[in-house]
Every structure is written in structure tokens, then in C-alpha cells.
Design an enzyme around this catalytic site. Sequence first.
Site, PDB file in Angstrom:
ATOM      1  N   LYS A 126       5.176  -4.212   4.938  1.00 53.94           N
ATOM      2  CA  LYS A 126       5.986  -3.588   3.893  1.00 53.94           C
ATOM      3  C   LYS A 126       7.407  -3.291   4.410  1.00 53.94           C
ATOM      4  CE  LYS A 126       4.594   0.564   2.234  1.00 53.94           C
ATOM      5  NZ  LYS A 126       5.676   1.585   2.290  1.00 53.94           N
ATOM      6  N   SER A 127       7.496  -2.702   5.586  1.00 51.70           N
ATOM      7  CA  SER A 127       8.823  -2.346   6.121  1.00 51.70           C
ATOM      8  C   SER A 127       9.694  -3.584   6.277  1.00 51.70           C
ATOM      9  CB  SER A 127       8.670  -1.671   7.482  1.00 51.70           C
ATOM     10  OG  SER A 127       8.018  -0.445   7.342  1.00 51.70           O
ATOM     11  N   ARG A 161      13.279  -4.875   4.202  1.00 57.01           N
ATOM     12  CA  ARG A 161      14.500  -5.179   4.957  1.00 57.01           C
ATOM     13  C   ARG A 161      14.925  -6.625   4.777  1.00 57.01           C
ATOM     14  NH1 ARG A 161      11.891  -0.851   6.954  1.00 57.01           N
ATOM     15  NH2 ARG A 161      12.956   0.639   8.348  1.00 57.01           N
ATOM     16  N   GLY A 182       9.726   5.334  -0.981  1.00 55.33           N
ATOM     17  CA  GLY A 182      10.656   6.109  -0.165  1.00 55.33           C
ATOM     18  C   GLY A 182      11.554   5.217   0.675  1.00 55.33           C
ATOM     19  N   ASP A 227       1.824   6.222   9.460  1.00 56.43           N
ATOM     20  CA  ASP A 227       1.225   5.897   8.159  1.00 56.43           C
ATOM     21  C   ASP A 227      -0.292   5.770   8.228  1.00 56.43           C
ATOM     22  OD1 ASP A 227       3.666   5.884   6.855  1.00 56.43           O
ATOM     23  OD2 ASP A 227       4.004   3.754   7.209  1.00 56.43           O
ATOM     24  N   ARG A 286      -0.104  14.530   2.938  1.00 59.29           N
ATOM     25  CA  ARG A 286      -1.301  13.836   3.451  1.00 59.29           C
ATOM     26  C   ARG A 286      -2.221  14.742   4.258  1.00 59.29           C
ATOM     27  NH1 ARG A 286       1.441   7.884   4.619  1.00 59.29           N
ATOM     28  NH2 ARG A 286       1.167   7.162   2.457  1.00 59.29           N
ATOM     29  N   ARG A 345      -2.353   5.174   0.257  1.00 62.57           N
ATOM     30  CA  ARG A 345      -3.148   5.234   1.492  1.00 62.57           C
ATOM     31  C   ARG A 345      -4.300   6.247   1.389  1.00 62.57           C
ATOM     32  NH1 ARG A 345      -0.240   1.623   4.343  1.00 62.57           N
ATOM     33  NH2 ARG A 345       2.012   1.861   4.267  1.00 62.57           N
TER      34      ARG A 345
HETATM   35  C1  S3P Z   1       9.171   3.385   6.997  1.00 57.64           C
HETATM   36  C2  S3P Z   1       9.283   4.498   7.785  1.00 57.64           C
HETATM   37  C3  S3P Z   1       8.299   5.590   7.764  1.00 57.64           C
HETATM   38  C4  S3P Z   1       7.002   5.176   7.104  1.00 57.64           C
HETATM   39  C5  S3P Z   1       7.217   4.405   5.836  1.00 57.64           C
HETATM   40  C6  S3P Z   1       8.035   3.165   6.094  1.00 57.64           C
HETATM   41  C7  S3P Z   1      10.217   2.356   7.088  1.00 57.64           C
HETATM   42  O1  S3P Z   1       8.847   6.682   7.052  1.00 57.64           O
HETATM   43  O2  S3P Z   1       6.202   6.301   6.839  1.00 57.64           O
HETATM   44  O3  S3P Z   1       5.970   4.024   5.257  1.00 57.64           O
HETATM   45  O4  S3P Z   1       9.994   1.219   6.595  1.00 57.64           O
HETATM   46  O5  S3P Z   1      11.271   2.639   7.665  1.00 57.64           O
HETATM   47  P1  S3P Z   1       9.711   7.837   7.791  1.00 57.64           P
HETATM   48  O6  S3P Z   1      10.962   7.228   8.245  1.00 57.64           O
HETATM   49  O7  S3P Z   1       9.941   8.865   6.709  1.00 57.64           O
HETATM   50  O8  S3P Z   1       8.840   8.335   8.894  1.00 57.64           O
END
Ligand code: S3P
Length: 439
Positions: free
Chosen positions: A26-27, A31, A99, A320, A351, A392
Site C-alpha cells: 500500500k505504501s 508513492r 491517512g 500496522d 487500535r 486491519r
Molecule cells: C504509512 C505510515 C504509517 C502506517 C501507514 C502507512 C506510510 O503511518 O501506519 O499505514 O505509507 O507512510 P504513520 O506515519 O502515521 O506511522
Amino acid sequence: MSSHSIVFLAQPAGALQGDIRVPGDKSMSHRSIMLGSLAEGTTHVKGFLEGEDALATLNAFRAMGVQIDGPSGGEVTIHGVGLHGLQAPSEDIYLGNSGTSIRLIAGLMAGQAFDVTMTGDASLSKRPMNRVAVPLREMGAVVDADEGGRPPLTVRGGSRLEAISYDMPMASAQVKSCVLLAGLYADGITEVTEPAPTRDHTERMLRGFGYDVDVQGNKVRLAGGGQLTATNIDVPSDISSAAFYMVAASITPGSDLTLRHVGINPTRIGIVNILRLMGAIIEIFNEREVGGEPVADIRVQYAPLRGIEIPEDQVPLAIDEFPVLFVAAACAEGQTILTGAEELRVKESDRIQVMADGLLALGVDAQPTEDGIVINSGPIGSGEIWSHGDHRIAMSFAVASLRAAGAIRINGAEHVATSFPGFVELANGVGFNIQVIED
Ligand code: S3P
């Protein structure tokens, strides 16, 4: 997005067997769209996660005038417009549950000539945005949030950004990435210092797009005013999605599961380290590097787990994965103690509280603390739980059903689609027993 409600009826099942590939990271998927859109030239992405969160990012860049073909079978083609080629969207940008989208895009928007307002679903609308608004304002951006620093988040265009040296108050890859992405547009050298290592996909991918990023110890630096050059990206499977299967196989007697092409970036490997400390049998093999990210195949076999005190240095590396690790703890002999994890309270749900409530509802002794939880192993009963808008949480209780005395009814399971499309099909294919009920 998630327009209708879904319930999972998850029942105990036998041993898990199989050789599977979970969806893309996902990350990295987020990007790839962001940097591909802002690059000069055409970027091809393989293994893109077609989940709602990453699609929210994709739609945001389409709304700002970027031509993006796909996704189709995990393939996306992005016709980059360059760092200064985005156009004002015609309406607010809706980012659903994500987020990562709102915080990273906020950084990029600080460097644009136009205003953008970003909104989200009920869960995202409760999440803290001051953590990005504060450093962006320090750079000269004009950022407005709702009461308490919650979304909607408006970033005004036309600000001249100055580079800053930012000492991050929390270990957050989203905050680090937001500041670095704004730094692409700032005068001077932007520097972020992190209190503990967090995922470094932004730094790695920026380099993949030909942008200089200097990392020394816990400091990351980049100079504004460069350009991104299009590239090809092969997104590995998401270790955070693989984690559900790692715990599932570890707690279900007789199980033997292989997970293919999983990203094993050292900033994401906490799930493996913690499970191994608990006695799990996890073999990592076929290690290779794909597009600047380490990748491997992972075999997990059943093993009786034991409770541990989770080392605090592993917390950001498994941030996560705690919901499903709490399920592992419920099945592990003795007591598991987590501390130093207050960030879990501001994820897609709180969580710590939501998992404690769910485990207690199933008869497991789980005591939340301010920054963690104490779990004493014990039989998992049947019962009903709520996802609280958090993918999750829903998947973690689906894993818990493997060791439950009876069915677990999981409400709000539609949110699983944010990060893991096809979760139920893949799970049932290796031996889970999950029935999907339209609510
Ligand atoms: C993420 C960073 C994390 C993670 C989120 C994805 C990212 O959040 O929990 O699922 O892709 O940079 P935080 O930066 O708030 O820890």
C-alpha cells in the site's frame, strides 16, 4: 467506496496450506502514483494495489489533470506532468479512509499555485492533521484544518516555501514523507530527523526517480528545485497484508503456508522479528532486490507461541501489524506486554481500545494501557465485534476465528477493501472459513 455494509461470519477451520501472493504494498502504491505523476515522462507500475486507499490517491492525481491508464491486473501507466504541471481540481478531493493520501498529498500541495481541500470518511475525519500542518506552516505554507486539527484539510496555493530542519516529535513515515515532499518545492535543504527508524519508501522511491536524497543516521536531507525522471516500478506484496497469513499459520495447528514476493524492507520487518521472538517458525528465502526494495518468499509453519514483552525498538517496524499480533498474543502461552505504542491510538481506529474491546468480547483477558496493552492467553470464544471503520481490525478477528470456539461475527468488514481486495477469497483458498453477508 465502501458504499454497502458487509459482515464476515468467520468460523473455526482446519490447518492452513498453500502457496500464495498477497496484493501489492500500500505504501509503495501510493508513492508510485505521486512520484509518477510529478515526474518528467511516462512511468509504468506493476503490482499496484487496487485497494480503495491507493485508488483514492490515483483519483486525486487524475482530478489534478494527470492522465493515468489503468489499473488493470495491477498495471498502471502514469503520464507524468512534471513537478509544476498539476492543475487545480474542480472540487474537493475525497480521500476515503486513507491517512497516507491526505498527509503525503498535503506536503505536495504546499508547493502548488492553487488551493486544495481534502476530505475523508468518518474514520479519516477523526485523525490528527496538526502533525503535518505544523511543519508545513513552519515552511511557509498556509494550511487550515477543522477543529482539533482534523480534516477537512485545506492547503492554500501560491506560498513560497523555505526549507526547514524538522525534529519529528513522533516516529511517523507519513510526517517525514510530507515534509520531504514539500521540500521538493522549497528553497534550500530540507532535513528531517526521526526519533526512531520509520519506513523509508519515500526516500528509496525518490532515488528511483533520480532525485538525490542524503540519509545519515536518523537524518534525511534533500534539496528543493530538482526534477523527477520517470521510471518503472515493480511493487512487491505488502508485508502488512502477508502478516495476517503469518499469524494465521503460526496459530493454527498443522499449517504450512508460503507467501511469495513479499517486501522485506528492514523498516517493515517487525512482524517477523516479533513472531520469531514468540517462537514462530518463519523461513525467509529467495531474497532478492526489486527496484531498490528487498523482496523474498516467506514460509510459515504452525508453532506453539509464547507470550513476550515486545521490545520497544520493534514498535515502529511493526506499527500496522499490532492488531493481528494481539491475536497471536491471545494464542500464546502466558502474558504479552506491549509498551511505547501510543501511536496505535490514532490509526484508522484507536487500535488499542478497539482490539481490547473485541478480545474481551471473545473472552480473552486484554487490558489496555495508555501506550500499549497486556494480554493473557486464553481460549477465544465466539461473539460479535465491530471494525470501527478499520480494515486491519476486521481481518485480525477473521484470523482469531481460526482458534475460536465458534463463529465470530465481524461487522463493518467492507473496510477490508481499503488495503486488501480479495482477502476472503485468498483466505478461504488456504483453509479459512469466512462467509460474507451483505448487511
Ligand atoms: C504509512 C505510515 C504509517 C502506517 C501507514 C502507512 C506510510 O503511518 O501506519 O499505514 O505509507 O507512510 P504513520 O506515519 O502515521 O506511522
